[in-house]
Structures are given as structure tokens and as C-alpha cells.
Design a protein around this motif. Sequence first.
Motif, PDB file in Angstrom:
ATOM      1  N   THR A 226      -4.877   7.653   9.561  1.00  0.00           N
ATOM      2  CA  THR A 226      -5.829   6.581   9.842  1.00  0.00           C
ATOM      3  C   THR A 226      -5.142   5.445  10.577  1.00  0.00           C
ATOM      4  O   THR A 226      -3.918   5.266  10.478  1.00  0.00           O
ATOM      5  CB  THR A 226      -6.452   6.019   8.545  1.00  0.00           C
ATOM      6  OG1 THR A 226      -5.436   5.330   7.797  1.00  0.00           O
ATOM      7  CG2 THR A 226      -7.085   7.118   7.700  1.00  0.00           C
TER       8      THR A 226
ATOM      9  N   ARG B  42       6.146  -1.516   8.821  1.00  0.00           N
ATOM     10  CA  ARG B  42       7.331  -1.158   8.037  1.00  0.00           C
ATOM     11  C   ARG B  42       8.522  -0.875   8.944  1.00  0.00           C
ATOM     12  O   ARG B  42       9.648  -1.270   8.655  1.00  0.00           O
ATOM     13  CB  ARG B  42       7.052   0.073   7.176  1.00  0.00           C
ATOM     14  CG  ARG B  42       6.190  -0.193   5.984  1.00  0.00           C
ATOM     15  CD  ARG B  42       5.998   1.075   5.197  1.00  0.00           C
ATOM     16  NE  ARG B  42       5.043   0.879   4.125  1.00  0.00           N
ATOM     17  CZ  ARG B  42       4.494   1.865   3.444  1.00  0.00           C
ATOM     18  NH1 ARG B  42       4.807   3.122   3.715  1.00  0.00           N
ATOM     19  NH2 ARG B  42       3.629   1.604   2.485  1.00  0.00           N
TER      20      ARG B  42
ATOM     21  N   PRO C   5       0.835  -1.201   0.000  1.00  0.00           N
ATOM     22  CA  PRO C   5       0.000   0.000   0.000  1.00  0.00           C
ATOM     23  C   PRO C   5       0.869   1.250   0.000  1.00  0.00           C
ATOM     24  O   PRO C   5       1.927   1.284   0.629  1.00  0.00           O
ATOM     25  CB  PRO C   5      -0.786  -0.097   1.306  1.00  0.00           C
ATOM     26  CG  PRO C   5      -0.617  -1.491   1.780  1.00  0.00           C
ATOM     27  CD  PRO C   5       0.636  -2.015   1.172  1.00  0.00           C
ATOM     28  N   LYS C   6       0.433   2.273  -0.702  1.00  0.00           N
ATOM     29  CA  LYS C   6       1.172   3.527  -0.761  1.00  0.00           C
ATOM     30  C   LYS C   6       0.716   4.413   0.392  1.00  0.00           C
ATOM     31  O   LYS C   6      -0.352   4.985   0.358  1.00  0.00           O
ATOM     32  CB  LYS C   6       0.940   4.198  -2.108  1.00  0.00           C
ATOM     33  CG  LYS C   6       1.562   3.430  -3.259  1.00  0.00           C
ATOM     34  CD  LYS C   6       1.306   4.111  -4.574  1.00  0.00           C
ATOM     35  CE  LYS C   6       1.948   3.448  -5.758  1.00  0.00           C
ATOM     36  NZ  LYS C   6       2.141   2.063  -5.782  1.00  0.00           N
ATOM     37  N   VAL C   7       1.561   4.471   1.420  1.00  0.00           N
ATOM     38  CA  VAL C   7       1.247   5.236   2.620  1.00  0.00           C
ATOM     39  C   VAL C   7       2.439   6.125   2.926  1.00  0.00           C
ATOM     40  O   VAL C   7       3.577   5.657   2.961  1.00  0.00           O
ATOM     41  CB  VAL C   7       0.969   4.301   3.822  1.00  0.00           C
ATOM     42  CG1 VAL C   7       0.751   5.093   5.081  1.00  0.00           C
ATOM     43  CG2 VAL C   7      -0.220   3.398   3.543  1.00  0.00           C
ATOM     44  N   ASP C   8       2.174   7.404   3.143  1.00  0.00           N
ATOM     45  CA  ASP C   8       3.209   8.336   3.579  1.00  0.00           C
ATOM     46  C   ASP C   8       3.245   8.286   5.102  1.00  0.00           C
ATOM     47  O   ASP C   8       2.381   8.867   5.769  1.00  0.00           O
ATOM     48  CB  ASP C   8       2.900   9.747   3.079  1.00  0.00           C
ATOM     49  CG  ASP C   8       3.955  10.770   3.481  1.00  0.00           C
ATOM     50  OD1 ASP C   8       4.882  10.426   4.255  1.00  0.00           O
ATOM     51  OD2 ASP C   8       3.853  11.917   3.022  1.00  0.00           O
ATOM     52  N   CYS C   9       4.238   7.600   5.637  1.00  0.00           N
ATOM     53  CA  CYS C   9       4.285   7.386   7.087  1.00  0.00           C
ATOM     54  C   CYS C   9       4.531   8.679   7.856  1.00  0.00           C
ATOM     55  O   CYS C   9       4.229   8.762   9.040  1.00  0.00           O
ATOM     56  CB  CYS C   9       5.320   6.328   7.434  1.00  0.00           C
ATOM     57  SG  CYS C   9       4.799   4.675   6.886  1.00  0.00           S
TER      58      CYS C   9
ATOM     59  N   ASP D  14      -3.279   3.127   8.234  1.00  0.00           N
ATOM     60  CA  ASP D  14      -1.988   3.665   7.806  1.00  0.00           C
ATOM     61  C   ASP D  14      -0.954   3.556   8.923  1.00  0.00           C
ATOM     62  O   ASP D  14       0.201   3.202   8.686  1.00  0.00           O
ATOM     63  CB  ASP D  14      -2.126   5.123   7.362  1.00  0.00           C
ATOM     64  CG  ASP D  14      -2.840   5.267   6.020  1.00  0.00           C
ATOM     65  OD1 ASP D  14      -3.103   4.234   5.366  1.00  0.00           O
ATOM     66  OD2 ASP D  14      -3.128   6.414   5.634  1.00  0.00           O
TER      67      ASP D  14
ATOM     68  N   ILE E  15       0.237   0.015   9.126  1.00  0.00           N
ATOM     69  CA  ILE E  15       1.156  -0.274   8.019  1.00  0.00           C
ATOM     70  C   ILE E  15       2.533   0.313   8.321  1.00  0.00           C
ATOM     71  O   ILE E  15       3.559  -0.342   8.146  1.00  0.00           O
ATOM     72  CB  ILE E  15       0.594   0.263   6.691  1.00  0.00           C
ATOM     73  CG1 ILE E  15      -0.613  -0.576   6.262  1.00  0.00           C
ATOM     74  CG2 ILE E  15       1.661   0.279   5.593  1.00  0.00           C
ATOM     75  CD1 ILE E  15      -1.439   0.014   5.136  1.00  0.00           C
ATOM     76  N   CYS E  16       2.551   1.543   8.795  1.00  0.00           N
ATOM     77  CA  CYS E  16       3.831   2.207   9.096  1.00  0.00           C
ATOM     78  C   CYS E  16       4.566   1.532  10.243  1.00  0.00           C
ATOM     79  O   CYS E  16       5.795   1.394  10.199  1.00  0.00           O
ATOM     80  CB  CYS E  16       3.592   3.692   9.382  1.00  0.00           C
ATOM     81  SG  CYS E  16       3.004   4.584   7.918  1.00  0.00           S
TER      82      CYS E  16
ATOM     83  N   LYS F 119       2.852  11.258   7.315  1.00  0.00           N
ATOM     84  CA  LYS F 119       1.535  11.900   7.398  1.00  0.00           C
ATOM     85  C   LYS F 119       0.432  10.905   7.728  1.00  0.00           C
ATOM     86  O   LYS F 119      -0.745  11.177   7.460  1.00  0.00           O
ATOM     87  CB  LYS F 119       1.214  12.586   6.072  1.00  0.00           C
ATOM     88  CG  LYS F 119       2.189  13.684   5.696  1.00  0.00           C
ATOM     89  CD  LYS F 119       1.849  14.277   4.353  1.00  0.00           C
ATOM     90  CE  LYS F 119       2.857  15.349   3.971  1.00  0.00           C
ATOM     91  NZ  LYS F 119       2.592  15.888   2.634  1.00  0.00           N
ATOM     92  N   ALA F 120       0.785   9.761   8.285  1.00  0.00           N
ATOM     93  CA  ALA F 120      -0.213   8.729   8.590  1.00  0.00           C
ATOM     94  C   ALA F 120      -1.207   9.250   9.625  1.00  0.00           C
ATOM     95  O   ALA F 120      -0.821   9.777  10.663  1.00  0.00           O
ATOM     96  CB  ALA F 120       0.469   7.469   9.117  1.00  0.00           C
TER      97      ALA F 120
END
Length: 140
Positions: free
Chosen positions: A33, A43, A24-28, A36, A39-40, A30-31
Amino acid sequence: MRAVARIIGLLFVSVTSAFAQEEPKVDCGKAVTQMDMNICADREYQTADGELNKVYKQAMTAMQATDKELGDIDRAYVGAVEALKKAQRAWIGYRDGQCELAGFEARGGSMEPMLVSGCLAELTRKRTAELKELVESAEN
């Protein structure tokens, strides 16, 4: 006709699986939700685990050198490699149990994976630091 249907079905499953495994494309940075943040956190743990594996290999090489050096003196002194393996296996059990426990703060909730991954990352970074110290002391 059945063979064609099976082939189409297999193609559909293959394509669906490929999309499902895509990161998934997630900007950690700016997470917002919970998904997100989960996911971060995962990672972060995966990165820490990769570093741990790299340093563990260095530690294993250092302990092999220690065993060789001590074995040249007396075979009774050999055992650094086995001690490292034993310690690492024990640490993995501790890490997994401790992080499972950390997840109970939000057991069954959407935040639980983040808590577990965060714990895994933190303990993994600490273990990596311990192994780095072992490597450094073996080199001196």
C-alpha cells in the motif's frame, strides 16, 4: 466534579497520544500500500540520517584535529571546523530544497511523502559518503 472530569480528560489524551506515537508495524520487504511504502521510505531516511549524524561527528573530530595541527604551525591556517559547519549548513539547504522539488512529481498526492523521503535518503547517503572520505583523508 470538574476536577475529576479534567483528570479523566487528561488521562484520555495521554493514552491516545501514546497510541498515536506508536510505530506502525510494516514489513518493508512486503510493502504494497502507498501508506506502507511512505512509512518504509521514511524509515530508510531516518536510518540514513542516523548514519550521517554519526559520520558528521567523526568528521568534526577530524577537523578539530586538523585545526589543532595547523594551528600549531600558524593560527592563520585554522578554520577546518568552521568550513565543515558552513558546508553542512549549505548542504542541508540544498537537500531540503531538492527533495521538496522531487515531491512535485506527485504534489498533493499520496505518493508525495515517499518521493520526498526517498530523495532525502538518497542525498543523505551521498553526503555520508562524502564525509567518510573527508575523515579518511584527514586520517592519512
